[in-house]
Design an enzyme around this catalytic site. Structure first.
Site, PDB file in Angstrom:
ATOM      1  N   ARG A   1      11.290   6.879  -3.360  1.00  0.00           N
ATOM      2  CA  ARG A   1      11.861   6.586  -3.261  1.00  0.00           C
ATOM      3  C   ARG A   1      12.888   6.990  -4.192  1.00  0.00           C
ATOM      4  O   ARG A   1      13.372   6.687  -4.488  1.00  0.00           O
ATOM      5  CB  ARG A   1      11.837   4.758  -2.437  1.00  0.00           C
ATOM      6  CG  ARG A   1      13.317   4.556  -2.309  1.00  0.00           C
ATOM      7  CD  ARG A   1      12.331   2.761  -2.725  1.00  0.00           C
ATOM      8  NE  ARG A   1      12.119   2.202  -3.305  1.00  0.00           N
ATOM      9  CZ  ARG A   1      11.669   0.729  -3.522  1.00  0.00           C
ATOM     10  NH1 ARG A   1      11.925   0.365  -2.452  1.00  0.00           N
ATOM     11  NH2 ARG A   1      11.637   0.039  -4.471  1.00  0.00           N
TER      12      ARG A   1
ATOM     13  N   ASP B   1       7.716 -11.349  -9.614  1.00  0.00           N
ATOM     14  CA  ASP B   1       8.818 -12.876  -9.217  1.00  0.00           C
ATOM     15  C   ASP B   1       8.845 -13.168  -9.871  1.00  0.00           C
ATOM     16  O   ASP B   1      10.623 -13.702 -10.138  1.00  0.00           O
ATOM     17  CB  ASP B   1       8.329 -12.333  -7.563  1.00  0.00           C
ATOM     18  CG  ASP B   1       8.711 -11.853  -6.333  1.00  0.00           C
ATOM     19  OD1 ASP B   1       8.429 -10.325  -7.243  1.00  0.00           O
ATOM     20  OD2 ASP B   1       7.937 -11.743  -5.287  1.00  0.00           O
TER      21      ASP B   1
ATOM     22  N   CYS C   1     -23.053 -31.752 -24.764  1.00  0.00           N
ATOM     23  CA  CYS C   1     -24.628 -32.278 -25.680  1.00  0.00           C
ATOM     24  C   CYS C   1     -24.156 -34.406 -25.869  1.00  0.00           C
ATOM     25  O   CYS C   1     -24.791 -34.471 -26.224  1.00  0.00           O
ATOM     26  CB  CYS C   1     -23.471 -32.410 -27.005  1.00  0.00           C
ATOM     27  SG  CYS C   1     -21.745 -32.706 -27.348  1.00  0.00           S
TER      28      CYS C   1
ATOM     29  N   GLU D   1       6.414   4.447   5.859  1.00  0.00           N
ATOM     30  CA  GLU D   1       5.601   4.168   4.617  1.00  0.00           C
ATOM     31  C   GLU D   1       4.599   4.824   4.709  1.00  0.00           C
ATOM     32  O   GLU D   1       3.593   5.298   5.966  1.00  0.00           O
ATOM     33  CB  GLU D   1       5.080   2.478   4.668  1.00  0.00           C
ATOM     34  CG  GLU D   1       4.814   1.953   3.508  1.00  0.00           C
ATOM     35  CD  GLU D   1       6.567   1.101   2.734  1.00  0.00           C
ATOM     36  OE1 GLU D   1       7.612   1.874   3.436  1.00  0.00           O
ATOM     37  OE2 GLU D   1       5.759   0.603   1.840  1.00  0.00           O
TER      38      GLU D   1
ATOM     39  N   CYS E   1     -22.399 -28.719 -30.168  1.00  0.00           N
ATOM     40  CA  CYS E   1     -22.576 -29.080 -28.704  1.00  0.00           C
ATOM     41  C   CYS E   1     -22.754 -27.182 -28.137  1.00  0.00           C
ATOM     42  O   CYS E   1     -22.161 -26.697 -28.263  1.00  0.00           O
ATOM     43  CB  CYS E   1     -20.728 -29.154 -28.414  1.00  0.00           C
ATOM     44  SG  CYS E   1     -20.811 -29.016 -26.433  1.00  0.00           S
TER      45      CYS E   1
ATOM     46  N   LYS F   1       6.535  -5.099   7.634  1.00  0.00           N
ATOM     47  CA  LYS F   1       7.093  -5.356   6.521  1.00  0.00           C
ATOM     48  C   LYS F   1       5.822  -4.740   6.053  1.00  0.00           C
ATOM     49  O   LYS F   1       4.558  -5.380   5.551  1.00  0.00           O
ATOM     50  CB  LYS F   1       7.606  -6.277   5.410  1.00  0.00           C
ATOM     51  CG  LYS F   1       7.793  -5.721   4.353  1.00  0.00           C
ATOM     52  CD  LYS F   1       8.985  -6.508   3.459  1.00  0.00           C
ATOM     53  CE  LYS F   1       8.529  -6.059   1.979  1.00  0.00           C
ATOM     54  NZ  LYS F   1       7.967  -5.329   1.081  1.00  0.00           N
TER      55      LYS F   1
ATOM     56  N   CYS G   1     -19.551 -35.701 -23.307  1.00  0.00           N
ATOM     57  CA  CYS G   1     -19.018 -34.388 -23.206  1.00  0.00           C
ATOM     58  C   CYS G   1     -20.330 -34.028 -22.663  1.00  0.00           C
ATOM     59  O   CYS G   1     -21.273 -34.707 -22.612  1.00  0.00           O
ATOM     60  CB  CYS G   1     -19.362 -33.661 -24.250  1.00  0.00           C
ATOM     61  SG  CYS G   1     -19.801 -31.639 -24.234  1.00  0.00           S
TER      62      CYS G   1
ATOM     63  N   SER H   1      15.714  -0.603  -1.530  1.00  0.00           N
ATOM     64  CA  SER H   1      14.895  -1.867  -1.518  1.00  0.00           C
ATOM     65  C   SER H   1      15.342  -3.040  -0.237  1.00  0.00           C
ATOM     66  O   SER H   1      15.862  -2.855   0.548  1.00  0.00           O
ATOM     67  CB  SER H   1      14.797  -2.908  -2.899  1.00  0.00           C
ATOM     68  OG  SER H   1      13.600  -3.785  -3.126  1.00  0.00           O
ATOM     69  N   THR H   2      14.720  -4.054  -0.800  1.00  0.00           N
ATOM     70  CA  THR H   2      15.229  -4.825   0.936  1.00  0.00           C
ATOM     71  C   THR H   2      15.942  -6.278   0.208  1.00  0.00           C
ATOM     72  O   THR H   2      14.372  -6.718  -0.770  1.00  0.00           O
ATOM     73  CB  THR H   2      14.252  -5.487   1.508  1.00  0.00           C
ATOM     74  OG1 THR H   2      13.241  -5.915   0.964  1.00  0.00           O
ATOM     75  CG2 THR H   2      14.459  -4.478   2.874  1.00  0.00           C
TER      76      THR H   2
HETATM   77  N1  NAD Z   1       2.909  -7.217  -8.921  1.00  0.00           N
HETATM   78  C1  NAD Z   1       3.690  -5.895  -9.839  1.00  0.00           C
HETATM   79  O1  NAD Z   1       3.509  -6.222 -10.990  1.00  0.00           O
HETATM   80  C2  NAD Z   1       4.715  -5.630  -9.501  1.00  0.00           C
HETATM   81  C3  NAD Z   1       5.369  -4.834 -10.077  1.00  0.00           C
HETATM   82  C4  NAD Z   1       7.137  -4.068  -9.130  1.00  0.00           C
HETATM   83  C5  NAD Z   1       7.209  -5.143  -8.282  1.00  0.00           C
HETATM   84  N2  NAD Z   1       6.484  -5.673  -7.390  1.00  0.00           N
HETATM   85  C6  NAD Z   1       6.593  -6.262  -6.233  1.00  0.00           C
HETATM   86  O2  NAD Z   1       7.433  -5.524  -5.477  1.00  0.00           O
HETATM   87  C7  NAD Z   1       8.620  -6.310  -5.012  1.00  0.00           C
HETATM   88  C8  NAD Z   1      10.343  -5.652  -5.011  1.00  0.00           C
HETATM   89  O3  NAD Z   1       9.797  -4.051  -4.187  1.00  0.00           O
HETATM   90  P1  NAD Z   1      10.279  -3.180  -3.245  1.00  0.00           P
HETATM   91  O4  NAD Z   1      11.644  -3.245  -2.878  1.00  0.00           O
HETATM   92  O5  NAD Z   1       9.809  -1.899  -3.686  1.00  0.00           O
HETATM   93  O6  NAD Z   1       9.833  -3.478  -1.974  1.00  0.00           O
HETATM   94  P2  NAD Z   1      10.410  -4.453  -1.551  1.00  0.00           P
HETATM   95  O7  NAD Z   1       9.288  -5.513  -0.773  1.00  0.00           O
HETATM   96  O8  NAD Z   1      11.970  -5.415  -1.299  1.00  0.00           O
HETATM   97  O9  NAD Z   1      10.217  -3.801  -0.133  1.00  0.00           O
HETATM   98  C9  NAD Z   1      11.140  -3.185   0.076  1.00  0.00           C
HETATM   99  C10 NAD Z   1      10.600  -1.791   1.311  1.00  0.00           C
HETATM  100  O10 NAD Z   1       9.895  -2.258   1.969  1.00  0.00           O
HETATM  101  C11 NAD Z   1       9.237  -0.767   2.772  1.00  0.00           C
HETATM  102  N3  NAD Z   1       9.044  -1.170   4.363  1.00  0.00           N
HETATM  103  C12 NAD Z   1       8.622  -1.594   4.981  1.00  0.00           C
HETATM  104  N4  NAD Z   1       9.056  -1.997   6.248  1.00  0.00           N
HETATM  105  C13 NAD Z   1       9.687  -1.929   6.410  1.00  0.00           C
HETATM  106  C14 NAD Z   1      10.183  -1.649   7.818  1.00  0.00           C
HETATM  107  N5  NAD Z   1       9.761  -2.220   8.935  1.00  0.00           N
HETATM  108  N6  NAD Z   1      11.631  -1.691   8.311  1.00  0.00           N
HETATM  109  C15 NAD Z   1      12.449  -1.294   6.412  1.00  0.00           C
HETATM  110  N7  NAD Z   1      11.639  -1.441   5.521  1.00  0.00           N
HETATM  111  C16 NAD Z   1      10.623  -0.881   4.918  1.00  0.00           C
HETATM  112  C17 NAD Z   1      10.639   0.053   2.567  1.00  0.00           C
HETATM  113  O11 NAD Z   1      10.223   1.112   2.403  1.00  0.00           O
HETATM  114  C18 NAD Z   1      11.354  -0.820   1.700  1.00  0.00           C
HETATM  115  O12 NAD Z   1      11.482   0.629   0.530  1.00  0.00           O
HETATM  116  C19 NAD Z   1       9.082  -7.400  -5.369  1.00  0.00           C
HETATM  117  O13 NAD Z   1       9.190  -8.564  -4.654  1.00  0.00           O
HETATM  118  C20 NAD Z   1       7.061  -7.661  -6.130  1.00  0.00           C
HETATM  119  O14 NAD Z   1       6.681  -8.423  -5.547  1.00  0.00           O
HETATM  120  C21 NAD Z   1       5.308  -5.758  -7.863  1.00  0.00           C
HETATM  121 ZN    ZN Z   2     -19.985 -31.591 -26.068  1.00  0.00          ZN
END
Ligand code: NAD
Ligand code: ZN
Length: 649
Positions: free
Chosen positions: A159, A66, A393, A190, A412, A143, A390, A104-105
Site C-alpha cells: 500500500r 490509537d 516484613c 490482504e 524489608c 476485516k 507490609c 485506510s478505513t
Molecule cells: N501498534 C502500533 O504500533 C500501530 C502502529 C500503526 C498502526 N496501528 C494500527 O493500524 C490502524 C491503522 O492502520 P491501517 O490504515 O493499515 O489499518 P485499518 O485498520 O484502517 O485498515 C485499513 C485496511 O484494511 C484492509 N482491509 C482488510 N479487510 C478488508 C476488507 N474486507 N475490505 C476492505 N479493506 C480491508 C485494507 O487493506 C485497508 O488498507 C490503526 O488504527 C492502529 O490500530 C498500530
Molecule cells: Zn516491608
C-alpha cells in the site's frame, strides 16, 4: 527496551527526524495521558511506532497507538499525519505508482456511529436528509488483519503511502498463492495466514502473524518454517472481492447488527480485527469519493473493547522495590477476549480506599485487544480492604499521597529482593537471576547485588542449587561483566528513584559516571529536562546507593561510555547557536541527515519558522507563501547552496 530487530528497522528505514531511542522508550513507558506533550513529539512518536508496526516489530499495542493518535487529533487536528494513509515502507523494494489508490478505513466503535455513517450515505444519494426510507444496499465483510496488497495480474504492490507502493511480486515467486477460487489480477486484498496453521505450527516460534507477513514480502530469504507454511498453502493473498460477505439493505442490517457483524467476523480462518461495511451502489460511491485517508463509502467497525462485571474475592498487597505497596485484585475467574482472568492490578491503595474495593465488590473489568486487563470502575463498593502491615516484613505502613509505603526501608525482604531482581533485569545481558533464584539467595542471607558477585560455585551449591545450575550461575555472572552494556543502562539498574534509563542517559551526557556523587542539585538543574524537584530527589537518592554502587562499579563491568554533549557538538562553527529550519526537498542529502549535522555543528533546528529563527534553508519545491511568511518574520531565507557556502565560511 527496543529489541535488536526494532533497532534494525529504525536504522534501515532512516526516518526523518526520529526521536532518540531513549526518548521514544521513555515516552512509551510514561503513564501520562500525553496531553502535555508537544504535538510534534507525538507526531514523531507515532511515525516511529507506525514504522515498527508495519515492519512486523510493533513497540506498542493498537489501543495505545490509537490513543496517542487521538490525543494528537485533539491537540492539532490539522496535523497532516492524521489525514494521510499511515505509510509503510519495505526496505529493499522498488517504489512504483499504484494502479489504483489504496486507502485506510474510517473507523467506528459503536452501532450509533454506524447509524450516522448510513445517514451520510442516504444524504449523498438524495441530496437531503429526508430520504431515509429507500433501501440502501450494504456489503459486510471480515476485516482481515494482515498485510494490505494490490495485485494487478503482473505485479503485487504494497500500500505504501496510498499513491505509490512497493513492488513485492517476489512473494508470488516464493509460493504465495491467491486464496482458493481466485486468480491473479483481482485488485486489492490482504496477505494473511491461516489461524489454525499459525496456532499449530508457528505460534511457538513467532510472536504474532504480523512478523511473518512482513518476512514474506521482505527481500531476505524467508525462514524455513515460513517457507513450509507457504508450501502448505497456509499463507495466501486474499482479494477482498472474494471474501465471504453479508449483503442486504440497511434496515435489515441495523435491525440485526450485532448478529450479522459477529457471524461475518467469524467467517474466515484468519486474524480479523473488525468488519468492513461498504455501500455497493456505484453512483453513491462516486458521489461520496474519498479523503486522503479513507473512502467515505466504506467504514470499519471495530469492537476492540470487551467488558465484564466481576466480583472481587480479595485485594492482595505486594511490596515493590521502592517500598510502595500495590494492590492486586483477586477476581472470580472470568473469560475475556479469549483468556481467563483471575487477577488485575489496581492503581494504588488510594483508589481502593476511595472507591471501596474489597471482597464482594462488583467491578467492571475491561480488556482492549490483548492488553493486560484493567479495572475501570467499581459498580458496587464495599468496605475497602486495606492492609495494616507490609506483606513482606510486617512493618507498619505509611500513606504517601495515594500510596501505602512500607516503613522498613532497610530490612524489608520484598524491597531487597525486588531491588536485586531489578538490577539484573535492567542490565538485560544475562539469564538466571530472576525471582526464583533471587528468593533463594535472599533466604540464604544475600541482601545486596555485590554480595552475589562474591559467591563461588560451592556457595551456590550450599544454598541448594544443583551443580550444573551453580556452574551456570557463575558463568552468567562473569558474562554480565564482560558483555558490553551502555553506562546509562548500568546506572539505571540501581533503581534510583527518578533516575530511569532516559534521565540516566541525559545525566551521563553531561557528567561521567564516576563523578556523579560529587554533584549537587544545582549542577543537575543546569541540564535540560531536570527540574529543581527532580534534581534534588536524584542527588538525595543517589547518595543512598553510593556505597553499593562503588562495590559493584569496582567489579569492572564492560561499560560503554555515553557520548558527552560537549564531545558531540562543535560550538566553533558558523552556525553554532543559530536557529535553523529546513524546508522542501534537499538535494545534497536527506533533510534528516542535514538536520542532524546542523545540530552537531551547534545549531538549534526547528520544525517551523518563528521570529527566533535565524535561517530558513530551502530545498526544492518550497511554496512562495512559506518564503514570504519567513521574510515577514525577519528570517533570512537561503538556498541549499548558500547554506553549504555558509558552512564553509
Ligand atoms: N501498534 C502500533 O504500533 C500501530 C502502529 C500503526 C498502526 N496501528 C494500527 O493500524 C490502524 C491503522 O492502520 P491501517 O490504515 O493499515 O489499518 P485499518 O485498520 O484502517 O485498515 C485499513 C485496511 O484494511 C484492509 N482491509 C482488510 N479487510 C478488508 C476488507 N474486507 N475490505 C476492505 N479493506 C480491508 C485494507 O487493506 C485497508 O488498507 C490503526 O488504527 C492502529 O490500530 C498500530
Ligand atoms: Zn516491608
Amino acid at each position: 527496551m527496543l529489541t535488536a530487530k526494532q533497532k534494525e528497522v529504525l536504522e534501515t528505514l532512516n526516518l526523518d527526524n526520529p526521536l532518540s531511542e531513549v526518548q521514544f522508550e521513555s515516552l512509551l513507558k510514561s503513564e501520562n495521558d500525553y496531553t502535555n506533550e508537544d504535538p510534534s513529539v507525538l507526531e514523531r512518536l507515532l511515525k516511529m511506532a507506525n514504522a515498527l508496526y508495519r515492519a512486523g516489530a510493533p513497540a506498542i499495542d493498537d489501543v495505545k497507538y490509537d490513543h496517542i493518535r487521538s490525543v494528537l487529533e485533539q491537540l492539532q487536528p490539522e496535523n497532516t499525519y492524521l489525514h494521510e494513509v499511515e505509510p509503510e515502507a519495505v526496505p529493499e523494494a522498488k517504489t512504483v505508482q499504484l494502479p489504483a489508490r489504496m486507502l485506510s478505513t474510517d473507523k467506528a466503535y459503536s452501532k450509533a456511529e454506524i447509524e450516522k455513517w448510513i445517514e451520510r450515505l442516504q444524504k449523498a444519494r438524495s441530496g437531503d436528509d429526508s430520504d431515509t426510507a429507500t433501501e440502501l444496499e450494504i456489503r459486510v465483510t471480515p476485516k482481515l488483519d494482515g498485510y494490505a496488497a494490490f495485485d494487478d495480474g503482473a505485479r503485487l504492490y504494497t500500500r505504501g503511502d496510498g499513491y505509490r507502493g512497493q513492488d513485492v511480486t517476489r512473494a508470488f515467486n516464493r509460493g504465495l498463492q491467491v486464496a482458493e477460487g481466485g486468480e491473479r489480477g483481482l485488485g486489492p486484498g490482504e496477505i494473511v495466514i491461516k489461524k489454525s496453521y499459525f496456532d499449530e505450527y508457528l505460534s511457538e516460534f513467532f510472536e504474532n502473524s504480523r512478523n511473518i507477513q512482513a518476512a514474506i514480502i521482505a527481500e531476505k530469504k524467508v525462514d524455513e518454517r515460513i517457507q513450509l507454511a507457504l508450501d502448505a498453502g497456509a499463507v495466501v493473498f486474499f482479494p477482498f472481492q472474494l471474501l465471504p460477505d453479508w449483503k442486504g439493505d440497511h434496515k435489515t442490517l441495523l435491525a440485526d447488527f450485532e448478529k450479522i457483524a459477529e457471524s461475518i467476523w467469524e467467517a474466515v480462518d484468519f486474524d480479523v480485527d473488525g468488519v468492513i461495511l461498504e455501500a455497493t451502489d456505484e453512483a453513491i460511491k462516486e458521489r461520496l469519493g474519498a479523503t486522503r485517508h479513507h473512502h467515505r463509502w466504506q467504514i470499519a467497525y471495530k469492537a476492540n473493547v470487551e467488558k465484564a462485571e466481576v466480583r472481587v474475592l480479595g485485594v492482595t498487597p505486594q511490596t515493590s522495590r521502592t517500598g510502595r505497596v500495590s494492590p492486586v485484585a483477586e477476581l472470580e475467574p472470568t473469560k475475556l477476549s479469549g483468556a481467563t482472568i483471575s487477577r488485575a492490578t489496581l492503581h494504588h491503595y488510594g483508589m481502593v480506599k476511595a472507591k471501596g474495593v474489597g471482597p464482594g465488590a462488583l467491578v467492571q473489568l475491561v480488556r482492549s485487544g490483548l492488553v493486560i486487563p484493567k479495572i475501570e470502575d467499581v459498580l458496587q463498593p464495599v468496605d475497602p480492604q486495606l492492609p495494616e502491615h507490609c506483606p513482606s516484613c510486617d512493618s507498619s505502613l505509611d500513606w504517601e499521597g495515594d500510596h501505602l509505603v512500607c516503613s522498613n526501608r532497610a530490612l524489608c525482604p520484598a524491597q531487597s529482593e525486588n531491588t536485586m531482581i531489578h538490577f539484573f533485569k535492567t542490565l538485560g545481558n544475562i539469564d538466571g537471576f530472576g525471582p526464583a533464584t533471587i528468593t533463594r539467595l535472599y533466604a540464604s542471607g544475600i541482601r545486596k547485588v555485590h554480595e552475589i558477585y562474591q559467591l563461588q560455585q560451592e556457595d551456590f551449591e550450599n544454598m541448594g542449587f544443583g551443580e550444573k545450575t551453580s556452574q551456570n550461575l557463575i558463568t552468567q555472572l562473569n558474562a554480565s561483566r564482560s558483555i558490553a552494556i551502555e553506562d546509562w543502562r548500568f546506572l539505571s539498574a540501581f533503581g534510583v528513584v527518578r533516575l530511569g534509563p532516559g534521565s540516566s542517559e541525559r545525566l551521563l551526557e553531561h557528567h561521567p559516571i564516576d563523578t556523579l556523587f560529587q554533584l549537587d542539585a544545582e549542577d543537575l538543574v543546569q541540564i535540560d529536562g531536570f527540574a529543581q524537584v527532580t534534581a534534588a530527589a536524584i542527588t538525595e537518592n543517589l547518595h543512598k546507593i553510593e556505597a553499593e554502587f562503588r562495590e559493584i562499579y569496582a567489579l569492572d563491568f564492560n561499560l560503554q561510555k555515553t557520548k558527552r554533549v560537549s564531545e558531540k557538538v562543535d560550538m566553533n562553527t558558523p552556525i553554532a547557536g543559530k536557529q535553523l529550519v529546513f524546508t522542501g526537498t534537499m538535494v545534497t542529502g536527506t533533510r534528516g541527515d542535514m538536520e542532524k549535522q546542523a545540530k552537531q555543528l551547534g545549531a538549534k533546528v526547528g520544525k517551523s519558522v518563528s521570529k527566533n529563527t535565524d535561517y530558513l534553508v530551502t530545498g526544492d519545491k518550497v511554496g512562495a507563501k512559506k518564503i514570504s511568511d519567513a521574510v515577514a518574520k525577519g528570517v533570512r531565507v537561503i538556498s541549499e547552496d548558500d547554506y553549504r557556502s555558509l558552512l564553509e565560511s
